[in-house]
Scaffold this motif. Structure first.
Motif, PDB file in Angstrom:
ATOM      1  N   PRO A 175       0.805  -1.214   0.000  1.00 50.36           N
ATOM      2  CA  PRO A 175       0.000   0.000   0.000  1.00 50.36           C
ATOM      3  C   PRO A 175       0.842   1.270   0.000  1.00 50.36           C
ATOM      4  O   PRO A 175       2.055   1.241   0.257  1.00 50.36           O
ATOM      5  CB  PRO A 175      -0.771  -0.114   1.327  1.00 50.36           C
ATOM      6  CG  PRO A 175       0.162  -0.862   2.220  1.00 50.36           C
ATOM      7  CD  PRO A 175       0.855  -1.855   1.315  1.00 50.36           C
ATOM      8  N   SER A 176       0.190   2.378  -0.255  1.00 47.41           N
ATOM      9  CA  SER A 176       0.814   3.679  -0.065  1.00 47.41           C
ATOM     10  C   SER A 176       0.794   4.001   1.434  1.00 47.41           C
ATOM     11  O   SER A 176      -0.156   3.663   2.137  1.00 47.41           O
ATOM     12  CB  SER A 176       0.053   4.745  -0.835  1.00 47.41           C
ATOM     13  OG  SER A 176       0.586   6.031  -0.565  1.00 47.41           O
ATOM     14  N   ILE A 177       1.839   4.642   1.897  1.00 46.58           N
ATOM     15  CA  ILE A 177       1.957   4.997   3.311  1.00 46.58           C
ATOM     16  C   ILE A 177       2.147   6.503   3.438  1.00 46.58           C
ATOM     17  O   ILE A 177       2.993   7.091   2.764  1.00 46.58           O
ATOM     18  CB  ILE A 177       3.171   4.308   3.968  1.00 46.58           C
ATOM     19  CG1 ILE A 177       3.127   2.793   3.777  1.00 46.58           C
ATOM     20  CG2 ILE A 177       3.270   4.686   5.447  1.00 46.58           C
ATOM     21  CD1 ILE A 177       2.080   2.091   4.584  1.00 46.58           C
ATOM     22  N   LEU A 178       1.349   7.109   4.304  1.00 46.78           N
ATOM     23  CA  LEU A 178       1.579   8.500   4.716  1.00 46.78           C
ATOM     24  C   LEU A 178       2.108   8.437   6.139  1.00 46.78           C
ATOM     25  O   LEU A 178       1.471   7.874   7.021  1.00 46.78           O
ATOM     26  CB  LEU A 178       0.287   9.313   4.665  1.00 46.78           C
ATOM     27  CG  LEU A 178       0.406  10.779   5.103  1.00 46.78           C
ATOM     28  CD1 LEU A 178       1.267  11.571   4.116  1.00 46.78           C
ATOM     29  CD2 LEU A 178      -0.967  11.426   5.222  1.00 46.78           C
ATOM     30  N   ARG A 179       3.274   8.998   6.327  1.00 48.00           N
ATOM     31  CA  ARG A 179       3.954   8.911   7.614  1.00 48.00           C
ATOM     32  C   ARG A 179       4.096  10.301   8.206  1.00 48.00           C
ATOM     33  O   ARG A 179       4.557  11.234   7.527  1.00 48.00           O
ATOM     34  CB  ARG A 179       5.319   8.271   7.405  1.00 48.00           C
ATOM     35  CG  ARG A 179       6.151   8.060   8.662  1.00 48.00           C
ATOM     36  CD  ARG A 179       7.511   7.490   8.261  1.00 48.00           C
ATOM     37  NE  ARG A 179       8.387   7.294   9.390  1.00 48.00           N
ATOM     38  CZ  ARG A 179       9.719   7.313   9.308  1.00 48.00           C
ATOM     39  NH1 ARG A 179      10.303   7.513   8.154  1.00 48.00           N
ATOM     40  NH2 ARG A 179      10.441   7.099  10.388  1.00 48.00           N
ATOM     41  N   ILE A 180       3.699  10.430   9.463  1.00 49.40           N
ATOM     42  CA  ILE A 180       3.837  11.697  10.171  1.00 49.40           C
ATOM     43  C   ILE A 180       4.685  11.425  11.413  1.00 49.40           C
ATOM     44  O   ILE A 180       4.290  10.654  12.298  1.00 49.40           O
ATOM     45  CB  ILE A 180       2.472  12.278  10.595  1.00 49.40           C
ATOM     46  CG1 ILE A 180       1.491  12.290   9.422  1.00 49.40           C
ATOM     47  CG2 ILE A 180       2.656  13.701  11.133  1.00 49.40           C
ATOM     48  CD1 ILE A 180       0.069  12.677   9.812  1.00 49.40           C
ATOM     49  N   GLN A 181       5.848  12.034  11.448  1.00 48.54           N
ATOM     50  CA  GLN A 181       6.738  11.859  12.594  1.00 48.54           C
ATOM     51  C   GLN A 181       6.481  12.937  13.639  1.00 48.54           C
ATOM     52  O   GLN A 181       6.072  14.062  13.309  1.00 48.54           O
ATOM     53  CB  GLN A 181       8.196  11.931  12.125  1.00 48.54           C
ATOM     54  CG  GLN A 181       8.585  10.797  11.186  1.00 48.54           C
ATOM     55  CD  GLN A 181      10.017  10.937  10.709  1.00 48.54           C
ATOM     56  OE1 GLN A 181      10.338  11.833   9.946  1.00 48.54           O
ATOM     57  NE2 GLN A 181      10.884  10.039  11.154  1.00 48.54           N
ATOM     58  N   GLN A 182       6.722  12.586  14.890  1.00 46.48           N
ATOM     59  CA  GLN A 182       6.638  13.537  16.001  1.00 46.48           C
ATOM     60  C   GLN A 182       5.342  14.355  15.926  1.00 46.48           C
ATOM     61  O   GLN A 182       5.378  15.593  15.854  1.00 46.48           O
ATOM     62  CB  GLN A 182       7.871  14.455  15.994  1.00 46.48           C
ATOM     63  CG  GLN A 182       9.175  13.693  16.160  1.00 46.48           C
ATOM     64  CD  GLN A 182      10.393  14.577  15.926  1.00 46.48           C
ATOM     65  OE1 GLN A 182      10.277  15.776  15.735  1.00 46.48           O
ATOM     66  NE2 GLN A 182      11.562  13.968  15.951  1.00 46.48           N
ATOM     67  N   VAL A 183       4.232  13.669  15.961  1.00 46.22           N
ATOM     68  CA  VAL A 183       2.944  14.336  15.757  1.00 46.22           C
ATOM     69  C   VAL A 183       2.703  15.408  16.813  1.00 46.22           C
ATOM     70  O   VAL A 183       3.135  15.305  17.966  1.00 46.22           O
ATOM     71  CB  VAL A 183       1.779  13.323  15.745  1.00 46.22           C
ATOM     72  CG1 VAL A 183       1.900  12.373  14.572  1.00 46.22           C
ATOM     73  CG2 VAL A 183       1.677  12.563  17.066  1.00 46.22           C
ATOM     74  N   VAL A 184       1.975  16.443  16.372  1.00 47.30           N
ATOM     75  CA  VAL A 184       1.538  17.534  17.247  1.00 47.30           C
ATOM     76  C   VAL A 184       0.024  17.614  17.153  1.00 47.30           C
ATOM     77  O   VAL A 184      -0.596  17.035  16.250  1.00 47.30           O
ATOM     78  CB  VAL A 184       2.182  18.877  16.844  1.00 47.30           C
ATOM     79  CG1 VAL A 184       3.706  18.772  16.913  1.00 47.30           C
ATOM     80  CG2 VAL A 184       1.747  19.294  15.447  1.00 47.30           C
ATOM     81  N   ARG A 185      -0.590  18.343  18.103  1.00 51.49           N
ATOM     82  CA  ARG A 185      -2.053  18.418  18.147  1.00 51.49           C
ATOM     83  C   ARG A 185      -2.631  18.939  16.828  1.00 51.49           C
ATOM     84  O   ARG A 185      -3.697  18.535  16.397  1.00 51.49           O
ATOM     85  CB  ARG A 185      -2.494  19.288  19.312  1.00 51.49           C
ATOM     86  CG  ARG A 185      -2.265  18.647  20.661  1.00 51.49           C
ATOM     87  CD  ARG A 185      -3.431  18.881  21.615  1.00 51.49           C
ATOM     88  NE  ARG A 185      -3.247  18.108  22.842  1.00 51.49           N
ATOM     89  CZ  ARG A 185      -2.823  18.628  23.979  1.00 51.49           C
ATOM     90  NH1 ARG A 185      -2.516  19.910  24.051  1.00 51.49           N
ATOM     91  NH2 ARG A 185      -2.696  17.855  25.034  1.00 51.49           N
ATOM     92  N   GLY A 186      -1.913  19.847  16.192  1.00 49.60           N
ATOM     93  CA  GLY A 186      -2.395  20.423  14.936  1.00 49.60           C
ATOM     94  C   GLY A 186      -2.467  19.429  13.794  1.00 49.60           C
ATOM     95  O   GLY A 186      -3.053  19.725  12.748  1.00 49.60           O
ATOM     96  N   ASP A 187      -1.883  18.243  13.976  1.00 49.00           N
ATOM     97  CA  ASP A 187      -1.965  17.208  12.940  1.00 49.00           C
ATOM     98  C   ASP A 187      -3.294  16.461  12.993  1.00 49.00           C
ATOM     99  O   ASP A 187      -3.616  15.699  12.074  1.00 49.00           O
ATOM    100  CB  ASP A 187      -0.824  16.199  13.103  1.00 49.00           C
ATOM    101  CG  ASP A 187       0.548  16.823  12.912  1.00 49.00           C
ATOM    102  OD1 ASP A 187       1.532  16.302  13.491  1.00 49.00           O
ATOM    103  OD2 ASP A 187       0.648  17.838  12.174  1.00 49.00           O
ATOM    104  N   SER A 188      -4.062  16.655  14.055  1.00 45.03           N
ATOM    105  CA  SER A 188      -5.354  15.977  14.181  1.00 45.03           C
ATOM    106  C   SER A 188      -6.252  16.393  13.018  1.00 45.03           C
ATOM    107  O   SER A 188      -6.509  17.579  12.803  1.00 45.03           O
ATOM    108  CB  SER A 188      -6.018  16.338  15.512  1.00 45.03           C
ATOM    109  OG  SER A 188      -5.259  15.875  16.602  1.00 45.03           O
ATOM    110  N   ALA A 189      -6.731  15.412  12.289  1.00 50.23           N
ATOM    111  CA  ALA A 189      -7.545  15.673  11.099  1.00 50.23           C
ATOM    112  C   ALA A 189      -7.980  14.335  10.520  1.00 50.23           C
ATOM    113  O   ALA A 189      -7.552  13.274  10.974  1.00 50.23           O
ATOM    114  CB  ALA A 189      -6.753  16.446  10.051  1.00 50.23           C
TER     115      ALA A 189
END
Lengths: 112, 112
Positions: free
Chosen positions: B74-88
């Motif tokens: 599959p395709s992967i979207l990776r978000i490192q060191q998440v912050v509250r603003g990444d909530s979506a």
């Protein structure tokens, strides 16, 4: 880059009435204009689309019109039903055809 | 023919953790797109990929975000060191070369 404006942001109609949502776009190279319906908790669903070589397309109660000169396109829903209640998004392809740029959405409420 | 499959549907992470979102395109589709949707907002383009290639990443934040679409899997979207603003809600769409995008049901990311 492409910019898509969508109006109105909310629309309430009585069951059986028609609903019209309008969008404008900025990139004259855009040539593909889809409309999506999104219900709560779900992904957007393609309901109708139009390409720049036609001015109007109809599918049962749904129709889309395109005015390339004025750079605007519209969604028309006739004989609205409660199940038409959802958020509707217009979109336009960017000039390079790499992606779709979406409008901000219209919340449609059909009152029975 | 199964639609676009995204998992997980819901993902909860604490600040500083990594988030991995997966997307399996529809059979026969070689183009994958990732979009982000904030509450009561439209869909914002992030990245467009074809197998093993990033075609357009103009919507990706410069740091912490990356995407891939390997030859297998599959395709992967990776978000490192998440912050509250990444909530979506993060939506994946796939298409054949004719631009019709079909969306998955999305992954709702919540950062505590």
């Amino acid at each position: 880059g492409e910019n898509v404006e969508q109006h109105p942001s909310t629309l309430s109609v009585q069951e059986g009435d028609s609903a019209v949502i309008k969008c404008t776009y900025s990139d004259s190279a855009s040539n593909y204009f889809p409309w999506y319906k999104q219900e709560l908790g779900k992904g957007p669903q393609l309901i109708i689309d139009i390409r720049s070589n036609v001015g109007e397309k109809k599918d049962q109660r749904i129709a889309v019109t395109l005015n390339k000169t004025a750079k605007h396109f519209s969604l028309h829903i006739t004989e609205t039903q409660p199940e038409d209640s959802a958020v509707y998004f217009c979109a336009a392809s960017d000039g390079r055809g790499n992606k779709l740029v979406f409008g901000a959405g219209t919340i449609l409420r059909v009152k029975s | 023919n199964a639609g676009v499959m995204q998992n997980p549907r819901h993902l909860v992470r604490r600040r500083g953790q990594e988030a991995r979102l997966r997307c399996s395109p529809m059979k026969g589709h070689s183009h994958v797109y990732w979009y982000r949707q904030l509450p009561e907002e439209g869909l914002k383009f992030m990245v467009y990929l074809q197998k093993e290639n990033i075609i357009d990443e103009s919507g990706m934040p410069k740091e912490r975000f990356s995407a891939e679409f390997p030859k297998e899997g599959p395709s992967i979207l990776r978000i490192q060191q998440v912050v509250r603003g990444d909530s979506a809600a993060y939506f994946c769409a796939s298409s054949p070369p004719d631009e019709k995008l079909f969306f998955g049901s999305g992954t709702q990311l919540s950062v505590l």
